[in-house]
Design a protein around this motif. Structure first.
Motif, short mmCIF file in Angstrom:
data_model
loop_
_atom_site.label_atom_id
_atom_site.label_comp_id
_atom_site.label_asym_id
_atom_site.label_seq_id
_atom_site.Cartn_x
_atom_site.Cartn_y
_atom_site.Cartn_z
N LYS A 1 0.83 -1.20 0.00
CA LYS A 1 0.00 0.00 0.00
C LYS A 1 0.87 1.26 0.00
O LYS A 1 0.55 2.25 -0.66
N MET A 2 1.97 1.25 0.76
CA MET A 2 2.90 2.37 0.73
C MET A 2 3.53 2.52 -0.66
O MET A 2 3.78 3.64 -1.13
N LYS A 3 3.76 1.39 -1.32
CA LYS A 3 4.34 1.44 -2.66
C LYS A 3 3.35 2.05 -3.66
O LYS A 3 3.73 2.76 -4.59
N ALA A 4 2.07 1.78 -3.45
CA ALA A 4 1.06 2.37 -4.31
C ALA A 4 0.94 3.87 -4.10
O ALA A 4 0.50 4.59 -5.02
N ARG A 5 1.30 4.38 -2.96
CA ARG A 5 1.26 5.83 -2.72
C ARG A 5 2.40 6.57 -3.42
O ARG A 5 2.37 7.80 -3.50
N GLY A 6 3.40 5.87 -3.87
CA GLY A 6 4.50 6.50 -4.56
C GLY A 6 5.82 6.42 -3.83
O GLY A 6 6.81 7.01 -4.29
N ALA A 7 5.88 5.70 -2.72
CA ALA A 7 7.12 5.59 -1.95
C ALA A 7 7.90 4.36 -2.42
O ALA A 7 7.35 3.43 -3.03
N ILE A 8 9.18 4.37 -2.09
CA ILE A 8 10.05 3.23 -2.39
C ILE A 8 9.98 2.28 -1.20
O ILE A 8 10.16 2.69 -0.05
N VAL A 9 9.74 1.00 -1.46
CA VAL A 9 9.59 0.01 -0.41
C VAL A 9 10.80 -0.91 -0.44
O VAL A 9 11.23 -1.39 -1.49
N ARG A 10 11.35 -1.16 0.77
CA ARG A 10 12.52 -2.02 0.89
C ARG A 10 12.29 -3.02 2.02
O ARG A 10 12.16 -2.62 3.19
N TYR A 11 12.25 -4.27 1.65
CA TYR A 11 12.11 -5.33 2.64
C TYR A 11 12.55 -6.64 1.99
O TYR A 11 12.67 -6.75 0.76
N ILE A 12 12.80 -7.64 2.81
CA ILE A 12 13.21 -8.96 2.34
C ILE A 12 11.94 -9.76 2.05
O ILE A 12 11.09 -9.94 2.94
N LYS A 13 11.82 -10.21 0.85
CA LYS A 13 10.62 -10.93 0.46
C LYS A 13 10.57 -12.29 1.15
O LYS A 13 11.57 -13.01 1.18
N PRO A 14 9.44 -12.65 1.67
CA PRO A 14 9.33 -14.00 2.27
C PRO A 14 9.33 -15.08 1.19
O PRO A 14 9.09 -14.82 0.00
N LEU A 15 9.57 -16.32 1.59
CA LEU A 15 9.68 -17.43 0.64
C LEU A 15 8.37 -17.69 -0.08
O LEU A 15 8.35 -17.98 -1.29
N TRP A 16 7.27 -17.64 0.62
CA TRP A 16 5.98 -17.88 -0.02
C TRP A 16 5.68 -16.82 -1.07
O TRP A 16 5.01 -17.09 -2.07
N LEU A 17 6.18 -15.59 -0.86
CA LEU A 17 5.96 -14.55 -1.85
C LEU A 17 6.81 -14.78 -3.10
O LEU A 17 6.36 -14.53 -4.23
N ILE A 18 8.02 -15.30 -2.89
CA ILE A 18 8.89 -15.59 -4.05
C ILE A 18 8.27 -16.70 -4.90
O ILE A 18 8.21 -16.62 -6.15
N GLU A 19 7.78 -17.74 -4.25
CA GLU A 19 7.14 -18.84 -4.99
C GLU A 19 5.87 -18.37 -5.70
O GLU A 19 5.58 -18.79 -6.83
N GLU A 20 5.14 -17.52 -5.03
CA GLU A 20 3.91 -17.01 -5.66
C GLU A 20 4.23 -16.15 -6.87
O GLU A 20 3.52 -16.23 -7.90
N GLU A 21 5.28 -15.36 -6.81
CA GLU A 21 5.67 -14.54 -7.96
C GLU A 21 6.13 -15.42 -9.13
O GLU A 21 5.83 -15.13 -10.30
#
Length: 352
Positions: A300-320
């Motif tokens: 949601k912060m990324k949709a506002r126009g900000a840069i988001v920095r975090y380590i993606k979880p494993l389930w998110l990598i598999e989903e992508e």
């Protein structure tokens, strides 16, 4: 003493005053003019008590209490020295008493004589002291003595004789207790950040992290992270690269309008404390991966126009990866199955 009259007790109200006056007139002990005669002396008839003095008409009753051992021309004269006619010379001229220094309020605001010191001259300061009021509460000095005089307080319909009422014991709705446990970010107004930059306490040439905000006292504490917000679209003319844990749409737009960037970083509580106060840790902890709820917030912060920095979880990598594969398959159907043929050839070379 015979010339001063034999009825000294009638002339003076107090025997001590009469004795002091006689010794003063006879020997001149007091070097200053002393007011020894009562104020109402002028109302009395002195011709009978002082037959050898001048007539009251020539002297004046108001000046009779100022007779001392000085002559009329200012020279010292003894009361026993008489004129050629055998009587005391003219009434001596006594200058008026000087007004006291107003530095002492006791001497400035009074008309009573000061010397000799009598009980009638002393001022009572006890009368000026205000009466200390007793408290009417449970903890006051009055205690429960004055409690009966107070009116009882009106009690509501939910009064349960001091016990916790039911409407306060039950939550407002089932999720109320969980709402109170929600972690809130430490707020930072954009106007306060601008003030610290103008004062020179924050350098805009380098990226501004939450540790810089804490060291410059721009924020007093960092427990769950710093949340940036802007009230009434306050203008922000400085180009900065800011790293915080949250920001609203107005602050992101104000910083991006001048060429700055807002980066939303994810840090759990332990990593955030090590980031703000690294001297407390011999070995810095590793950054954890966010949960599903936190990933939604970061997106949601990324949709506002900000840069988001975090380590993606494993389930998110598999989903992508799964979504990317499905997208390629859909595109391959439109192109004639080129992607599927290439994937089959790769598997054959690999020995699958």
């Amino acid at each position: 003493l015979k010339q001063c009259g034999s009825s000294s007790s009638r002339f003076y109200n107090n025997p001590m005053r009469a004795l002091l006056a006689r010794s003063t007139v006879a020997r001149g002990l007091l070097p200053w003019p002393v007011r020894l005669v009562p104020h109402n002396l002028g109302r009395r008839t002195l011709s009978k008590d002082l037959p050898n003095l001048a007539a009251p008409s020539a002297v004046g009753l108001s000046n009779l209490h100022r007779i001392f051992c000085t002559g009329g021309d200012g020279s010292t004269a003894s009361p026993t020295s008489s004129s050629p006619a055998g009587t005391i010379s003219a009434v001596p001229h006594i200058p008026p008493r000087q007004r006291p220094n107003p530095m002492s309020m006791r001497f400035a605001l009074t008309n009573k004589p000061f010397f000799p010191v009598w009980t009638t001259n002393l001022r009572s300061f006890i009368k000026r002291q205000k009466r200390r009021r007793l408290g009417k509460g449970m903890r006051g000095r009055g205690g429960l003595v004055l409690r009966a005089n107070r009116k009882p307080r009106k009690r509501g319909k939910c009064w349960e004789w001091g016990a916790r009422p039911l409407y306060r014991a039950l939550p407002r709705w089932p999720e109320a207790h969980m709402r109170n446990k929600r972690k809130k970010l430490e707020t930072l107004n954009l106007s306060k950040l601008r003030y610290f930059i103008e004062k020179g306490r924050i350098d805009t040439r380098f990226p501004i992290t939450m540790r810089h905000l804490y060291d410059s006292k721009c924020v007093t504490k960092v427990k769950n992270g710093v949340g940036l917000f802007n009230v009434n679209d306050f203008p922000f003319p400085y180009k900065v690269d800011l790293e915080v844990c949250g920001a609203d749409q107005s602050s992101i737009d104000a910083i991006k309008a001048v060429g700055g960037t807002v980066t939303i970083v994810y840090m759990q509580k332990l990593v955030l404390r090590a980031h703000v106060k690294p001297w407390k840790y011999e070995l810095l902890p590793r950054t954890a991966r966010p949960s599903l709820k936190m990933v939604h917030y970061l997106e949601k912060m990324k949709a506002r126009g900000a840069i988001v920095r975090y380590i993606k979880p494993l389930w998110l990598i598999e989903e992508e990866r799964r979504l990317a594969t499905q997208l390629r398959e859909l595109q391959d159907e439109d192109t004639g199955g080129t992607f599927a043929q290439g994937l089959a050839r790769t598997n054959e070379h690999a020995g699958l």
